[in-house]
Write a protein that holds these residues in place. Structure first.
Motif, PDB file in Angstrom:
ATOM      1  N   PRO A 169      35.544  11.917  19.839  1.00  0.00           N
ATOM      2  CA  PRO A 169      34.622  11.670  18.907  1.00  0.00           C
ATOM      3  C   PRO A 169      33.295  11.671  19.348  1.00  0.00           C
ATOM      4  O   PRO A 169      32.932  11.368  20.320  1.00  0.00           O
ATOM      5  N   ASP A 170      32.165  12.101  18.275  1.00  0.00           N
ATOM      6  CA  ASP A 170      30.915  11.744  18.755  1.00  0.00           C
ATOM      7  C   ASP A 170      30.422  10.417  18.712  1.00  0.00           C
ATOM      8  O   ASP A 170      31.202   9.624  17.879  1.00  0.00           O
ATOM      9  N   PRO A 171      29.257  10.117  19.619  1.00  0.00           N
ATOM     10  CA  PRO A 171      29.081   8.629  19.363  1.00  0.00           C
ATOM     11  C   PRO A 171      28.608   8.207  18.019  1.00  0.00           C
ATOM     12  O   PRO A 171      27.933   8.922  17.248  1.00  0.00           O
ATOM     13  N   LEU A 172      28.910   6.884  17.707  1.00  0.00           N
ATOM     14  CA  LEU A 172      28.438   6.503  16.165  1.00  0.00           C
ATOM     15  C   LEU A 172      27.307   5.612  16.394  1.00  0.00           C
ATOM     16  O   LEU A 172      27.543   4.311  16.191  1.00  0.00           O
ATOM     17  N   GLY A 173      26.269   5.878  16.967  1.00  0.00           N
ATOM     18  CA  GLY A 173      25.271   5.036  17.188  1.00  0.00           C
ATOM     19  C   GLY A 173      25.514   3.810  18.043  1.00  0.00           C
ATOM     20  O   GLY A 173      25.821   4.121  19.278  1.00  0.00           O
ATOM     21  N   HIS A 174      25.099   2.761  17.735  1.00  0.00           N
ATOM     22  CA  HIS A 174      25.470   1.489  18.500  1.00  0.00           C
ATOM     23  C   HIS A 174      26.668   1.052  18.527  1.00  0.00           C
ATOM     24  O   HIS A 174      27.119  -0.031  18.870  1.00  0.00           O
ATOM     25  N   HIS A 175      27.718   1.445  17.343  1.00  0.00           N
ATOM     26  CA  HIS A 175      29.096   1.282  16.995  1.00  0.00           C
ATOM     27  C   HIS A 175      30.108   1.721  18.090  1.00  0.00           C
ATOM     28  O   HIS A 175      30.007   2.969  18.386  1.00  0.00           O
ATOM     29  N   SER A 176      30.990   0.991  18.605  1.00  0.00           N
ATOM     30  CA  SER A 176      32.022   1.708  19.341  1.00  0.00           C
ATOM     31  C   SER A 176      33.217   1.893  18.892  1.00  0.00           C
ATOM     32  O   SER A 176      33.500   1.213  17.864  1.00  0.00           O
ATOM     33  N   ALA A 177      33.781   2.794  19.427  1.00  0.00           N
ATOM     34  CA  ALA A 177      35.202   3.255  18.806  1.00  0.00           C
ATOM     35  C   ALA A 177      36.057   3.944  19.978  1.00  0.00           C
ATOM     36  O   ALA A 177      35.570   4.474  21.145  1.00  0.00           O
ATOM     37  N   ALA A 178      37.287   3.908  19.730  1.00  0.00           N
ATOM     38  CA  ALA A 178      38.372   4.363  20.605  1.00  0.00           C
ATOM     39  C   ALA A 178      39.369   5.331  20.035  1.00  0.00           C
ATOM     40  O   ALA A 178      39.858   4.661  18.944  1.00  0.00           O
TER      41      ALA A 178
END
Length: 410
Positions: free
Chosen positions: A190-199
């Motif tokens: 996925p594309d980056p979500l600002g300062h929120h992290s995801a996996a």
């Protein structure tokens, strides 16, 4: 008695066919009356003993291969989890009343895996049919040579069937490989979500064709303070499921960008799915994350509920807006939608049923297992948490259905 009220132990004992249950070490766990009668052994002579201690090869026949062939088949079933129909076998049996006297017998065995709650092989079901009388009858009418010719013919036909099965398995393996490459191409990072992290993670089923029906999606909604996240599961497998998955994933992504909320996005997806062959009974869940309002708005089409874990370990299943899967209703009905608040530092986990469902196990057990793992690893970053969940929840023998997983730190 099982959940259906049927006494399966009594059914097993009453089966007219000869059936035995063996451990993975080939020790008798159970045998029905037909098996004991056919083999000429008592229950006490069989249960708890190694198969080939009870039925060794004829030591007076150096060409005897029945034990070797049967041993190879049973070990293959225990290791691979795939059934094996053996070729006709000559397997002489010692007369229990006359030690050292061996009877020439002909058998047609089928060996089938029995899976435990964790999805691994727990037992091997060994079914045998005796065709000795058929062989002898042919030999009586046409002489001993005719019996040997018939044996050879039956053996040849069985080998041809095994070779055909192998070719089919090879073709399935090629289709599986192509489908997995297609799946990988359609499920990018996925594309980056600002300062929120995801996996995100996708794990195919181990040694199975049950692959390429699961998807995930995760993106910021343009011009708004929301992020949309979704997972879905198409019924079916292989190339067809991968194609349907790609269509539905794209449709839900497009609908989410213009819909007023996740319920409306799933309504649009449901209408679209009516015109996509193979899309019926697909499950999906969609969550819109309002970062400034600290709320989750969600809707589910027959999908397992997302998990919300607060920093203090409080777990909430988002299960208050669940409706039937896509295409389950003949008419269009407005789908439900619900909201849940979250505190900063919480964790949101979306997944498909391959992560929590196991054969012969209530899904609530799998959901509790998931919740316990999320709580235990909640302090980890999303990448580490995703890996920990797979480590905790995927059984040693692998999963029997593919799995998609999304982990977000809120």
């Amino acid at each position: 008695m099982g959940a259906t009220g049927i006494d399966f132990e009594a059914v097993f004992r009453a089966l007219p066919g000869a059936v035995a249950l063996l451990s993975k070490d080939l020790v008798f766990a159970e045998a029905n009356e037909a098996y004991l009668r056919l083999s000429g052994r008592t229950r006490e002579e069989v249960l708890g003993r190694y198969l080939f201690d009870v039925f060794p090869d004829n030591p007076d026949d150096p060409a005897a291969s029945g034990m070797r062939n049967l041993h190879a088949s049973l070990c293959r079933v225990a290791a691979s989890g795939e059934a094996d129909s053996m070729a006709l076998q000559r397997y002489d049996v010692e007369d229990p009343d006359r030690p050292g006297t061996w009877e020439e017998r002909y058998w047609s065995p089928v060996n089938v895996p029995v899976f435990g709650p964790d999805g691994s092989v727990a037992l091997v079901l060994h079914r045998v049919e005796e065709v000795t009388e058929l062989i002898r009858a042919r030999g009586t009418r046409s002489g001993g040579e005719r019996a040997r010719v018939l044996e050879a013919e039956l053996y040849t036909r069985a080998r041809e069937l095994q070779e055909l099965n192998q070719r089919l398995r090879d073709a399935h393996a090629r289709e599986r490989e192509v489908a997995l490459h297609l799946q990988e191409a359609m499920l990018p990072e996925p594309d980056p979500l600002g300062h929120h992290s995801a996996a995100v993670r996708y794990r195919p089923a181990t040694g199975s064709l049950n692959v390429c029906g699961d998807w995930y999606d995760l993106f910021d909604l343009p011009g708004r303070r929301y992020t949309a996240v979704a997972v879905g599961d198409v019924v079916g497998h292989g190339l067809r499921a991968a194609g349907v998955m790609g269509q539905l994933r794209s449709a839900l992504s497009a609908a989410s960008r213009v819909a007023a909320g996740p319920a409306q996005a799933l309504e649009v997806l449901g209408l679209y799915a009516r015109f996509v062959k193979g899309a019926e009974s697909t499950t999906a869940v969609s969550v819109f994350i309002d970062w400034s309002g600290h709320t989750l708005t969600y809707s589910s089409a027959g999908h397992p509920p997302p998990v919300l874990c607060a920093p203090d370990g409080t777990v909430t299943f988002l299960d208050l807006a669940t409706d039937p899967p896509l295409g389950a209703r003949p008419e269009h009905v407005t789908r439900p939608q619900s909201r849940a608040g979250f505190t900063e530092g919480s964790t949101l986990v979306l997944y498909t049923d391959g992560l929590v469902e196991r054969r012969h196990e209530d899904i609530d057990i799998g959901l509790r297992r998931l919740a316990d793992s999320v709580v235990r690893h909640r302090a980890a970053d999303p990448e580490s948490l995703a890996d920990a969940l797979l480590t905790d929840l995927v059984p040693p023998a692998g999963i029997t259905d593919d799995t998609a997983l999304v982990v977000l730190r809120l």
